[in-house]
Scaffold this active site. Structure first.
Site, PDB file in Angstrom:
ATOM      1  N   ASP A  13       0.818  -1.217   0.000  1.00 47.25           N
ATOM      2  CA  ASP A  13       0.000   0.000   0.000  1.00 47.25           C
ATOM      3  C   ASP A  13       0.851   1.267   0.000  1.00 47.25           C
ATOM      4  O   ASP A  13       0.419   2.323   0.468  1.00 47.25           O
ATOM      5  CB  ASP A  13      -0.963   0.026   1.206  1.00 47.25           C
ATOM      6  N   LYS A  16       2.738   1.879  -5.083  1.00 47.59           N
ATOM      7  CA  LYS A  16       3.549   1.338  -6.186  1.00 47.59           C
ATOM      8  C   LYS A  16       2.861   1.555  -7.525  1.00 47.59           C
ATOM      9  O   LYS A  16       3.509   1.835  -8.530  1.00 47.59           O
ATOM     10  CB  LYS A  16       3.802  -0.157  -5.975  1.00 47.59           C
ATOM     11  N   GLY A  40      -3.933  -4.760  -4.410  1.00 43.38           N
ATOM     12  CA  GLY A  40      -4.701  -3.677  -5.010  1.00 43.38           C
ATOM     13  C   GLY A  40      -3.845  -2.460  -5.288  1.00 43.38           C
ATOM     14  O   GLY A  40      -3.056  -2.036  -4.449  1.00 43.38           O
ATOM     15  N   HIS A  41      -3.982  -1.897  -6.486  1.00 41.94           N
ATOM     16  CA  HIS A  41      -3.323  -0.634  -6.828  1.00 41.94           C
ATOM     17  C   HIS A  41      -4.401   0.370  -7.213  1.00 41.94           C
ATOM     18  O   HIS A  41      -5.373   0.027  -7.879  1.00 41.94           O
ATOM     19  CB  HIS A  41      -2.390  -0.793  -8.037  1.00 41.94           C
ATOM     20  N   GLN A 223       2.418  -6.460  -3.450  1.00 39.05           N
ATOM     21  CA  GLN A 223       2.685  -6.444  -2.013  1.00 39.05           C
ATOM     22  C   GLN A 223       4.006  -5.710  -1.703  1.00 39.05           C
ATOM     23  O   GLN A 223       4.263  -4.683  -2.278  1.00 39.05           O
ATOM     24  CB  GLN A 223       2.670  -7.865  -1.430  1.00 39.05           C
TER      25      GLN A 223
END
Length: 429
Positions: A13, A16, A40-41, A223
């Protein structure tokens, strides 16, 4: 030819996706090499938010080849849902390639994940229950179903029947749960196969051709370092290696093709799920609450509130060595705008003695205490800043000390969610 690996230096988080999206402007290909739909991005372009779970962040560029490598575990339902969402926003996804060697996530993986987590009780890992761990378990048990199997209806039917029988025995006899049905699952996955078929190829060959053509490649980690299955805070980790060394294995190229490693560092620290967090803040009306609320720190995939704390430069230093970082990308610096004072952890002690590395044993790690340095806040809006020299002197001092502690130069700074709220201090391609 040049390439850059972008990895998370904390517990994920870090932003990235935004850094990959920014650097992708100069790249010809963007490669995701590990993880699954538990990563998640969120990327914001022209105030439009794009939430990505499996698709590489470079998908927003029509002229970039986007690759899901063999190290990724693919949930076809999630990929197709993301593709549909991208198309609805006018994004062309025909540039997506999916490795035929990647493993496939099935509903029985998701159910196994949920049942295992529930059975752990207070010792739960805090997974997203997306079936990622059980899919990697099957991969290493050599019972997994790969994308190439998904493309062959006869092989898929045979392997799915065998795997589901074993999983249903586990569900009913060990967990006392209901079994899953074979025919509906087979029908659904045969449908997914046809929709994904145009994207499937040997991505190692495709990537090799891109390098042979002297093009620029950006590798995108999922991650982060301290969720790495080997080097993270085990067992409170993910089920793959998001560290930079896996960029080669998870995409099918040799390590000599890696030129730069950029470690993404959020200007404070957050964590989702269980596990140790030395710099965690537990206040209900203090800096921890401020960071969560101002930074909207809730999981992209789960919606869970993230645990928040001051920036841990000691952790980042460990991550820098482990990943051979040559630049730091600082994100969310603007979230600190409203603070009168800001703290940074520059070391850990155990039983009052400074330590030089992060212990593997969590019973020892539980004793770690942070050593903080305090910085004066800048108390002004920096979201419009577009160069390092225009940052307030207090912000520059904070970043300079981070670079000094970690031993890696600052390469990128982000002061807001949009693509244009980012500036580089060095060239990567």
């Amino acid at each position: 030819m040049s390439s850059v690996v972008v990895i998370g230096s904390q517990w994920g988080d870090e932003g990235k996706g935004k850094i990959v999206d920014y650097l992708a402007q100069q790249a010809d290909a963007v490669v995701r090499y590990s993880g699954g739909s538990n990563a998640g991005h969120t990327v914001v372009v022209n105030d439009v938010s794009y939430k990505l779970r499996l698709l590489p962040s470079g998908i927003l560029y029509r002229d970039k080849t986007c690759i899901l490598g063999n190290g990724v575990v693919i949930n076809p339902r999630v990929v197709l849902q993301e593709i549909a969402e991208m198309k609805a926003k006018g994004v062309d996804t025909s540039n997506l390639l999916i490795s035929d060697r990647a493993h496939v996530v099935f509903p029985y993986h998701e159910k196994q994940d949920e049942l295992q987590e529930a059975a752990l009780g207070d010792a739960k890992i805090g997974t997203t229950k997306g079936g990622i761990g059980p899919c990697y378990m099957d991969k290493y048990a050599r019972t997994g179903i790969r994308v190439c199997d998904l493309m062959n209806k006869d092989i898929l039917a045979e392997k799915l029947k065998r795997n589901l029988a074993a999983k249903n025995a586990l569900f009913t006899k060990v967990y006392g749960a209901e079994p899953l049905e074979y025919e509906p699952m087979l029908k659904a996955y045969l449908g997914y196969a046809e929709e994904l078929r145009p994207h499937v190829t040997d991505t190692s060959v495709a990537l090799g051709n891109i390098f042979d053509a002297n093009k620029k490649v950006l590798f995108e980690g999922a991650q982060a370092t301290f969720l790495d299955i080997d080097y993270g805070t085990y067992p409170y980790v993910t089920s793959s290696n998001p560290t930079a060394g896996n960029a080669a294995t998870g995409s099918g190229v040799g390590p000599r093709f890696i030129d730069h490693v950029v470690g993404v560092v959020k200007a404070y620290t957050t964590r989702v799920g269980e596990g140790p967090f030395v710099c965690e803040l537990f206040d209900t009306d203090g800096p921890g609450t401020y960071l969560r609320n101002t930074g909207h720190e809730f999981g992209t995939v789960t919606g869970r509130p993230r645990r928040c704390g001051w920036l841990d430069a000691f952790m980042v230093k460990y991550a820098a060595r482990l990943n051979s970082m040559d630049a730091l990308a600082i994100t969310r610096l603007d979230i600190l705008d409203g603070l009168d004072e800001i703290k940074m952890c520059t070391g850990w002690t155990i039983d009052g003695e400074p330590i030089q590395h992060i212990p593997a044993d969590l019973s020892i790690l539980a004793k770690a205490q942070p050593v903080y340095e305090t910085f004066k806040g800048w108390k002004k809006d920096i979201s419009g800043v577009r160069s390092y020299g225009d940052l307030p002197k207090e912000a520059q001092a904070y970043l300079a000390r981070l670079s000094e502690v970690v031993g890696v130069e600052i390469g990128i700074v982000s002061v807001g969610p949009n693509r244009d709220q980012t500036f580089c201090l060095k060239e990567f391609f």
